[in-house]
Design a protein around this motif. Structure first.
Motif: not given
Length: 364
Positions: A266-288
Motif C-alpha cells: 500500500t505504501r509503495y502504491l501511494l508513494i508512486a501515485a503521490a510522486s506521479l501527481g507531484t511530477a505532473a505539477a512540477v513539469s507544468a508549473t515549476g517548483l511551487i
C-alpha cells in the motif's frame, strides 16, 4: 450491563460525526473552488465584473445560454487566456496538497511534503535534464509541454523520494520526523546542485527555464491543462480510493496486517501515485513549495485528523489556495508579475515554523 451500555452509547457518535463533518466541509470546499475560479478569471490587468464572468462560465455548460454582457474580446480573455490558467492552478494546487497529505499518512510524519522531501527537486532536476540534454529546446517547458517531460519528472520524483526514505531510515529511527526531514533537506540540496550545474552549462539554450524554476502558471492555452489532466485524474483516483488504508496504517503495521492490509504494498502504491501527481505539477508549473504542508495541516486543524476527510478536502482547498495565490502574484506588483513560488514561500515559511513548533514533542 454498564460496560455494554457505554460502548453502545458512544458508537453512534464516533460513526455519525465524521460523516456529518465530511459533508459540511465538502460543501465549503466546493464553494471555495468556485470562488477561486470566479476570482481568478475576473481579476487581472483588465478587470471584469464577477457576475458577468460567472454567467459566462455557466455558458460553458451545454444547454445553458445566459447574457453575460461581455464583449467578444472579453469573452476571449475569459475562455482562452484566464480560464486555462485558473484551471491549471486548481489542478496543480490540488495535486500538491493531495500529495502532501498522502506523504504525511504514508510516512506517519506531520512534516512530510513534496517540497521538503526532495520530490519536487527530483522532478525539477529531471525536467531540466530533459530540456538541456534531450533537445526539448528553448520553448519546450515554457509554451507547451512535450510528452517526455512529465514522464521524466515522474522518474526524478521517485528517485528523490527513494533516496530520502533510504537516507532517513539509515539513521536508525525510521519513524522519526526529524530524520526524514533532514534527509529530505540533504537530498534536495544534492539534486539542486545538479540542477544548478546543468543550468550553468546550458544557460544559452534554457534561459527561459529560470522563470519556470521559480514557479509560474502562465500557459499557452489549454495544452498544459490537457496534458496534466490524465496524471491528475489517475493520482486522485488512486489516492482517494486508499484514504481509508491510510487511517489503518496510522495505528501500526501489525494492526494493519491483522485487518488484511498489506502495509508495504500500500505504501509503495501511494508513494508512486503521490510522486506521479507531484511530477505532473512540477513539469507544468515549476517548483511551487509549501502547498503540500500548508493545506493538509489547515484541513487537519479545521476538519479533523482522519485521512478520509484530509485527502478530499486537501484536493479542493489546495486548488482554491493556489488559484487565489496566483491572483495575488498577478496583482501585487502589477503590471509586472511576482513568481507564484515566491508568494507560496513567503506564506509557507512562517507556517512551517509554526508546524515545527507544534511537532517539537515528536522531534525530541
Amino acid at each position: 450491563m454498564s460496560a455494554r451500555s457505554e460502548p453502545g452509547s458512544r458508537a453512534p457518535q464516533s460513526v455519525a460525526r465524521p460523516a456529518g463533518l465530511r459533508t459540511r466541509w465538502l460543501v465549503i470546499g466546493v464553494f471555495a473552488v468556485l470562488v477561486a475560479l470566479v476570482a481568478g478569471v475576473s481579476l487581472g490587468p483588465v478587470s471584469l465584473p464577477p457576475g458577468s464572468v460567472a454567467a459566462e462560465l455557466l455558458n460553458l455548460i451545454p444547454g445553458v445560454h445566459l447574457d453575460s454582457g461581455l464583449s467578444e474580446r472579453e469573452i476571449a480573455i475569459v475562455t482562452e487566456l484566464r480560464l486555462p490558467r485558473v484551471v491549471l492552478g486548481l489542478l496543480v494546487g490540488g495535486l500538491l496538497a493531495l500529495a502532501g497529505g498522502c506523504y504525511q499518512g504514508v510516512f506517519r510524519n506531520p512534516l512530510a511534503d513534496p517540497y521538503l522531501l526532495g520530490v519536487a527537486a527530483g522532478a525539477g532536476l529531471a525536467v531540466t535534464a530533459v530540456i538541456a540534454l534531450g533537445g526539448a529546446g528553448r520553448e519546450g517547458a515554457i509554451s507547451g509541454l512535450p510528452m517526455t517531460i512529465p514522464l521524466a519528472a515522474f522518474a526524478g520524483s521517485l528517485l528523490a523520494v527513494t533516496m530520502t526514505y533510504v537516507l532517513g531510515a539509515a539513521g536508525g529511527r525510521r519513524g522519526s520526523p526529524a530524520m526524514l526531514i533532514l534527509a529530505g533537506v540533504a537530498v534536495s540540496a544534492f539534486l539542486s546542485a545538479g540542477q544548478t550545474y546543468l543550468l550553468q552549462r546550458h544557460s544559452d539554450s534554457i534561459q527561459p527555464v529560470y522563470s519556470w524554476l521559480l514557479g509560474r502558471l502562465a500557459t499557452a492555452g489549454w495544452h498544459d491543462v490537457l496534458l496534466v489532466l490524465p496524471y491528475a485524474a489517475l493520482t486522485t483516483v488512486v489516492v482517494l480510493l486508499h484514504r481509508r488504508e491510510l487511517d489503518v496504517l496510522a495505528v501500526g503495521d501489525d494492526e494493519a496486517r491483522s485487518l488484511g492490509l498489506h502495509p508495504q504494498r500500500t505504501r509503495y502504491l501511494l508513494i508512486a501515485a503521490a510522486s506521479l501527481g507531484t511530477a505532473a505539477a512540477v513539469s507544468a508549473t515549476g517548483l511551487i513549495g509549501f502547498v503540500g504542508i500548508i493545506v493538509p495541516h489547515t484541513v487537519r486543524l479545521l476538519a479533523g485528523s482522519s485521512y478520509r476527510v484530509i485527502l478530499p478536502m486537501s484536493l479542493l482547498f489546495g486548488g482554491a489556495f493556489l488559484a487565489l495565490t496566483d491572483v495575488v502574484a498577478r496583482t501585487a506588483a502589477a503590471p509586472s508579475e511576482v513568481p507564484i513560488g515566491v508568494v507560496t514561500a513567503l506564506l509557507g515559511g512562517p507556517f512551517f515554523v509554526i508546524v515545527l513548533r507544534t511537532a517539537r514533542r515528536v522531534l525530541t
